[in-house]
Design a protein around this motif. Structure first.
Motif, PDB file in Angstrom:
ATOM      1  N   ALA A 288      11.988  -1.033  74.728  1.00  0.00           N
ATOM      2  CA  ALA A 288      11.156  -0.392  73.534  1.00  0.00           C
ATOM      3  C   ALA A 288      12.251  -0.284  72.569  1.00  0.00           C
ATOM      4  CB  ALA A 288      10.533   1.015  74.209  1.00  0.00           C
ATOM      5  N   ALA A 289      11.774  -0.007  71.274  1.00  0.00           N
ATOM      6  CA  ALA A 289      12.420   0.092  70.292  1.00  0.00           C
ATOM      7  C   ALA A 289      13.523   1.270  69.988  1.00  0.00           C
ATOM      8  CB  ALA A 289      11.612   0.292  68.938  1.00  0.00           C
ATOM      9  N   THR A 290      14.680   1.224  69.754  1.00  0.00           N
ATOM     10  CA  THR A 290      15.834   2.185  69.459  1.00  0.00           C
ATOM     11  C   THR A 290      15.580   3.029  68.195  1.00  0.00           C
ATOM     12  OG1 THR A 290      17.405   0.499  68.734  1.00  0.00           O
ATOM     13  CG2 THR A 290      17.208   0.915  71.057  1.00  0.00           C
ATOM     14  N   CYS A 291      15.900   4.219  68.137  1.00  0.00           N
ATOM     15  CA  CYS A 291      16.005   4.841  67.010  1.00  0.00           C
ATOM     16  C   CYS A 291      16.795   4.264  65.796  1.00  0.00           C
ATOM     17  CB  CYS A 291      16.258   6.216  67.222  1.00  0.00           C
ATOM     18  SG  CYS A 291      15.162   7.206  68.392  1.00  0.00           S
ATOM     19  N   ARG A 292      16.458   4.257  64.795  1.00  0.00           N
ATOM     20  CA  ARG A 292      17.488   3.747  63.572  1.00  0.00           C
ATOM     21  C   ARG A 292      17.986   4.866  62.937  1.00  0.00           C
ATOM     22  NH1 ARG A 292      13.159  -0.462  60.315  1.00  0.00           N
ATOM     23  NH2 ARG A 292      13.100  -1.974  62.017  1.00  0.00           N
ATOM     24  N   THR A 293      17.590   6.206  62.902  1.00  0.00           N
ATOM     25  CA  THR A 293      18.121   7.480  62.123  1.00  0.00           C
ATOM     26  C   THR A 293      18.211   8.563  63.288  1.00  0.00           C
ATOM     27  OG1 THR A 293      16.283   8.390  61.637  1.00  0.00           O
ATOM     28  CG2 THR A 293      17.356   6.753  60.246  1.00  0.00           C
ATOM     29  N   PRO A 294      19.060   9.525  63.182  1.00  0.00           N
ATOM     30  CA  PRO A 294      19.049  10.658  64.272  1.00  0.00           C
ATOM     31  C   PRO A 294      17.698  11.452  64.152  1.00  0.00           C
ATOM     32  CG  PRO A 294      21.041  10.563  63.134  1.00  0.00           C
ATOM     33  CD  PRO A 294      20.181   9.518  62.180  1.00  0.00           C
ATOM     34  N   THR A 295      16.720  11.245  62.929  1.00  0.00           N
ATOM     35  CA  THR A 295      15.562  11.879  62.917  1.00  0.00           C
ATOM     36  C   THR A 295      14.347  11.011  63.357  1.00  0.00           C
ATOM     37  OG1 THR A 295      15.405  11.347  60.641  1.00  0.00           O
ATOM     38  CG2 THR A 295      16.477  13.505  61.001  1.00  0.00           C
ATOM     39  N   GLY A 296      14.661   9.932  63.841  1.00  0.00           N
ATOM     40  CA  GLY A 296      13.561   8.967  63.977  1.00  0.00           C
ATOM     41  C   GLY A 296      12.519   9.645  65.287  1.00  0.00           C
ATOM     42  N   ARG A 297      11.183   9.197  65.424  1.00  0.00           N
ATOM     43  CA  ARG A 297      10.353   9.555  66.287  1.00  0.00           C
ATOM     44  C   ARG A 297       9.770   8.504  67.223  1.00  0.00           C
ATOM     45  NH1 ARG A 297      10.184  15.159  66.408  1.00  0.00           N
ATOM     46  NH2 ARG A 297       7.859  15.036  66.854  1.00  0.00           N
ATOM     47  N   ARG A 298       9.622   9.124  68.550  1.00  0.00           N
ATOM     48  CA  ARG A 298       9.190   8.032  69.412  1.00  0.00           C
ATOM     49  C   ARG A 298       9.885   6.766  69.457  1.00  0.00           C
ATOM     50  NH1 ARG A 298       2.388   9.002  68.569  1.00  0.00           N
ATOM     51  NH2 ARG A 298       2.648  11.332  68.904  1.00  0.00           N
ATOM     52  N   CYS A 299      11.048   6.854  69.727  1.00  0.00           N
ATOM     53  CA  CYS A 299      12.143   5.701  69.596  1.00  0.00           C
ATOM     54  C   CYS A 299      13.148   6.068  70.914  1.00  0.00           C
ATOM     55  CB  CYS A 299      12.542   5.512  68.314  1.00  0.00           C
ATOM     56  SG  CYS A 299      13.347   6.885  67.329  1.00  0.00           S
ATOM     57  N   VAL A 300      13.902   4.910  71.191  1.00  0.00           N
ATOM     58  CA  VAL A 300      14.769   5.383  72.493  1.00  0.00           C
ATOM     59  C   VAL A 300      15.925   5.755  71.805  1.00  0.00           C
ATOM     60  CG1 VAL A 300      15.921   4.114  74.349  1.00  0.00           C
ATOM     61  CG2 VAL A 300      13.452   3.416  73.804  1.00  0.00           C
ATOM     62  N   THR A 301      16.703   6.795  72.339  1.00  0.00           N
ATOM     63  CA  THR A 301      18.039   7.424  72.135  1.00  0.00           C
ATOM     64  C   THR A 301      18.409   8.259  73.416  1.00  0.00           C
ATOM     65  OG1 THR A 301      19.318   8.334  70.500  1.00  0.00           O
ATOM     66  CG2 THR A 301      17.253   9.536  70.947  1.00  0.00           C
ATOM     67  N   LEU A 302      19.696   8.493  73.381  1.00  0.00           N
ATOM     68  CA  LEU A 302      20.039   9.076  74.590  1.00  0.00           C
ATOM     69  C   LEU A 302      19.586  10.690  74.489  1.00  0.00           C
ATOM     70  CD1 LEU A 302      23.891   8.332  74.200  1.00  0.00           C
ATOM     71  CD2 LEU A 302      22.075   7.292  75.711  1.00  0.00           C
TER      72      LEU A 302
END
Length: 362
Positions: A288-302
């Protein structure tokens, strides 16, 4: 065959070791916090960090410099559960386990080693089309027995058989896969310091009643409890609320006092499977798509770093959820692997840098 503890000793051993509380650091093994009075077996003990080729993020971290090294450190230096599965042969598994333990503990027998066992064959979608053959059953028993012998008295917590709900789709409603996992659960739980958590899927996968029945079938009566969110991205708060309902359901079935762990590897910006299906962006669920920014929504990040400190306000959980966590949750663990292609292999540098750069927790 490599030397190992006799099965008689293993089967007569005590079920669990109890110790006080911990937080996670970023060295060879995580640093411990001041102990507190608790029956949580994951607390009060250093969690080991494996440093070797079997952790696919490790060598990229070692080779990296500058900002990239700092980002990859957020992954490589955390205590993560290495997956052990059928790609490791019956004749290799004991040595692989011993090597992993030696690296993760740094020779300190008091260090707690995270592990994931993913050995059932067939599994995933194939488990819905056929049952294990006689040869596969024999290999499974041999592999698990040798794994347990090599593990011996190591302090460890184990997530057993990720994507556990696939045991429910065996042809003809067969309980054979569940019984095999239950046998493995009993074998590992008989070790003196191994704490087993059976994978029960995630809050956005099974209904509570179905999860309770699954866990009964998988042998939860023999182990510490269950694991949630291993391969999903759902919110930690949702897992805690759902897990508490599963605990209550197990108590209603005569199995009170079970605990669980929540995988927070990849849910820093949580979303459900249904939300992904509505907007997959052309990518499979495991990629699934990773986040592009620290404020992204509904995306993959740690997500929340691995820890047994599940109630601190720093995690942003409500007071109600923190109270449930204090009662039922042994730890936030890292079993998922969003820095790998399809959460499997190979290492994906782009994904690794993206999830490290955009996490709200580090």
């Amino acid at each position: 065959m490599p030397r190992r503890l006799s099965l008689l000793v293993i089967l007569l051993a005590a079920l669990a070791a109890v110790a006080p509380s911990m937080t996670v650091g970023t060295n060879v093994a995580a640093t411990t916090a001041a102990p507190v009075t608790t029956d949580n077996p994951l607390a009060g003990r250093t969690w080991g960090v494996y440093r070797g080729k079997a952790e696919l993020s490790w060598e990229p971290y070692v080779r990296a410099v500058g900002q990239r090294k700092g980002l990859l450190a957020k992954i490589a230096l955390q205590p993560k559960s290495k997956w052990f599965g059928d790609w490791i042969g019956d004749d290799e598994i004991a040595r692989k386990v011993r090597d992993y333990v030696a690296s993760a503990t740094g020779g300190d027998p008091e260090v707690l080693v995270p592990m994931t066992v993913f050995r059932m064959m067939p599994w995933e979608q194939e488990a819905c089309t056929r049952l294990p053959t006689k040869v596969e059953k024999a290999s499974y028993r041999r592999w698990i027995t040798r794994f347990a012998g090599a593990l011996g008295d190591t302090h460890t917590f184990m997530v057993l058989q990720p994507d556990g709900p696939f045991a429910r789709c065996a042809p003809g409603g067969s309980k054979v896969p569940a019984r095999m996992v239950a046998w493995a659960a009993r074998t590992f739980a008989a070790l003196p310091h191994t704490h087993v958590y059976l994978d029960a899927g995630a809050a956005d996968w099974l209904r509570v009643d179905d999860a309770v029945q699954l866990l009964v079938d998988l042998g939860v009566e023999h182990v510490r409890g269950f694991a949630l969110n291993t391969t999903h991205y759902d919110a930690t708060s949702s897992q805690i609320t759902y897990g508490a309902e599963v605990v209550a359901g197990l108590a209603d079935r005569g199995l009170p006092g079970k605990h669980f762990v929540v995988d927070t590897t990849q849910n820093g910006r949580p979303f459900t499977h249904a939300q992904w299906e509505a907007r997959p962006l052309g990518q499979p669920f495991d990629d699934a798509a990773t986040c592009r920014t620290p404020t992204g929504r509904r995306c993959v990040t740690l997500g929340i770093p691995p820890t047994a400190d599940v109630t601190t306000a720093a995690w942003g959980l409500s007071s109600r959820v923190r109270a449930l966590a204090a009662e039922h949750v042994d730890g936030f663990v890292w079993t998922g692997r969003p820095w790998l292609h399809q959460q499997s292999q190979p290492f994906d540098l782009g994904r690794a840098l993206a999830v490290a750069r955009t996490t709200p927790y580090q």
